[in-house]
Design a protein around this motif. Structure first.
Motif, short mmCIF file in Angstrom:
data_model
loop_
_atom_site.label_atom_id
_atom_site.label_comp_id
_atom_site.label_asym_id
_atom_site.label_seq_id
_atom_site.Cartn_x
_atom_site.Cartn_y
_atom_site.Cartn_z
N GLY A 171 0.95 -1.43 0.36
CA GLY A 171 0.11 0.41 0.40
C GLY A 171 0.33 1.58 -0.11
N TYR A 172 2.39 1.30 0.49
CA TYR A 172 2.98 2.72 -0.08
C TYR A 172 2.93 2.90 -1.64
CZ TYR A 172 3.24 1.37 4.92
OH TYR A 172 3.37 1.30 6.04
N THR A 173 3.64 3.67 -1.75
CA THR A 173 4.17 4.42 -2.72
C THR A 173 5.81 5.88 -2.95
OG1 THR A 173 3.60 5.36 -5.59
CG2 THR A 173 2.92 6.87 -3.03
N VAL A 174 6.52 5.40 -4.28
CA VAL A 174 7.68 6.37 -4.25
C VAL A 174 7.22 7.08 -4.31
CG1 VAL A 174 9.86 5.95 -4.86
CG2 VAL A 174 8.56 3.58 -4.81
N ALA A 175 7.43 7.76 -3.62
CA ALA A 175 7.76 9.18 -4.07
C ALA A 175 9.08 10.05 -4.10
CB ALA A 175 6.42 10.29 -3.11
N PRO A 176 9.27 11.57 -4.28
CA PRO A 176 10.75 12.13 -4.44
C PRO A 176 10.65 12.75 -2.29
CG PRO A 176 8.95 13.16 -5.90
CD PRO A 176 8.70 12.02 -5.65
N ILE A 177 11.73 13.01 -2.14
CA ILE A 177 11.84 14.22 -0.74
C ILE A 177 11.62 15.36 -1.24
CG2 ILE A 177 13.53 14.34 0.78
CD1 ILE A 177 14.39 11.59 0.06
N LYS A 178 11.60 15.48 -2.25
CA LYS A 178 11.87 17.11 -2.36
C LYS A 178 10.67 17.08 -3.76
CE LYS A 178 13.56 21.41 -4.74
NZ LYS A 178 14.31 22.11 -4.93
N PRO A 179 9.57 17.51 -3.22
CA PRO A 179 8.24 17.57 -4.60
C PRO A 179 8.67 18.25 -6.02
CG PRO A 179 7.61 19.24 -1.98
CD PRO A 179 8.67 18.15 -2.07
N THR A 180 7.98 18.03 -7.52
CA THR A 180 8.30 19.24 -8.20
C THR A 180 7.46 20.48 -7.76
OG1 THR A 180 6.52 18.50 -9.26
CG2 THR A 180 8.25 16.98 -9.56
N HIS A 181 7.47 21.39 -8.48
CA HIS A 181 6.61 22.83 -8.43
C HIS A 181 5.33 21.97 -8.82
CE1 HIS A 181 5.96 26.76 -7.94
NE2 HIS A 181 5.80 26.79 -9.13
N GLU A 182 4.66 21.42 -10.26
CA GLU A 182 3.83 20.87 -10.11
C GLU A 182 3.14 20.42 -9.05
OE1 GLU A 182 6.16 21.67 -13.38
OE2 GLU A 182 6.51 20.13 -12.61
N MET A 183 4.31 19.30 -7.94
CA MET A 183 3.45 19.43 -7.35
C MET A 183 2.47 19.79 -6.15
SD MET A 183 6.20 15.45 -6.85
CE MET A 183 4.92 14.50 -5.82
N LEU A 184 3.79 20.53 -5.89
CA LEU A 184 2.96 21.33 -4.75
C LEU A 184 2.03 22.41 -5.33
CD1 LEU A 184 6.79 22.49 -4.09
CD2 LEU A 184 5.14 21.51 -2.64
N GLU A 185 2.18 22.55 -6.89
CA GLU A 185 0.63 23.77 -7.63
C GLU A 185 -0.52 22.58 -7.32
OE1 GLU A 185 2.31 25.06 -11.32
OE2 GLU A 185 3.22 26.81 -10.55
N ALA A 186 0.29 21.51 -7.50
CA ALA A 186 -1.48 20.52 -7.37
C ALA A 186 -1.97 20.21 -5.66
CB ALA A 186 -1.31 18.88 -7.47
N GLY A 187 -1.04 19.91 -4.87
CA GLY A 187 -1.78 19.76 -3.53
C GLY A 187 -1.99 21.27 -3.03
N ALA A 188 -1.16 22.22 -3.39
CA ALA A 188 -1.73 23.71 -3.22
C ALA A 188 -3.45 24.45 -3.48
CB ALA A 188 -0.88 25.27 -3.76
N GLN A 189 -3.64 23.94 -4.41
CA GLN A 189 -4.73 23.74 -5.44
C GLN A 189 -5.99 22.95 -4.61
OE1 GLN A 189 -5.11 23.28 -9.75
NE2 GLN A 189 -6.91 24.35 -10.37
N ALA A 190 -5.45 21.61 -4.75
CA ALA A 190 -6.56 20.84 -4.11
C ALA A 190 -7.18 21.43 -2.48
CB ALA A 190 -5.93 19.49 -4.74
N GLY A 191 -5.77 21.46 -2.18
CA GLY A 191 -6.31 22.30 -0.22
C GLY A 191 -6.15 23.60 0.04
N GLN A 192 -6.78 24.61 -1.45
CA GLN A 192 -6.94 25.70 -1.66
C GLN A 192 -6.11 26.28 -0.48
OE1 GLN A 192 -11.00 25.59 -0.34
NE2 GLN A 192 -11.61 25.03 -3.09
N ILE A 193 -4.20 26.64 -0.65
CA ILE A 193 -3.74 26.40 0.08
C ILE A 193 -2.46 27.24 -0.56
CG2 ILE A 193 -4.05 24.82 2.19
CD1 ILE A 193 -1.92 23.72 1.48
N SER A 194 -1.86 27.97 -0.02
CA SER A 194 -0.25 28.90 -0.80
C SER A 194 0.12 27.62 -1.20
CB SER A 194 0.02 29.43 -0.43
OG SER A 194 0.37 29.24 0.65
#
Length: 81
Positions: free
Chosen positions: A42-65
């Motif tokens: 049930g785990y996945t492999v993800a980078p320690i440092k997210p890409t800018h696109e990942m951060l933007e997607a997370g910000a948009q989904a959570g309605q945060i900066s």
């Protein structure tokens, strides 16, 4: 008369192909099996440092900066240790 080669069986016209060999080294196969086992749990492999696109997607989904998304990402990685 049939041709004779290392791949040709002299008693028939069938061609005997060499056994397929696994691709990669034993270390690579071991690593790939470990990743597969990890994912099966049930785990996945993800980078320690997210890409800018990942951060933007997370910000948009959570309605945060994006900055807050970065803090959330860091907190999640710290909690997983």
């Amino acid at each position: 008369m049939p041709l004779k080669s290392p791949l040709h069986n002299a008693t028939s016209t069938a061609i005997i192909l060499p056994q397929p060999q696994p691709i990669g080294s034993a270390r690579l196969r071991h690593a790939l099996n470990a990743v597969e086992d990890f994912c099966n749990q049930g785990y996945t492999v993800a980078p320690i440092k997210p890409t800018h696109e990942m951060l933007e997607a997370g910000a948009q989904a959570g309605q945060i900066s994006v900055e807050t998304a970065w803090k959330v990402w860091c907190a999640m990685l710290t909690a997983a240790e």
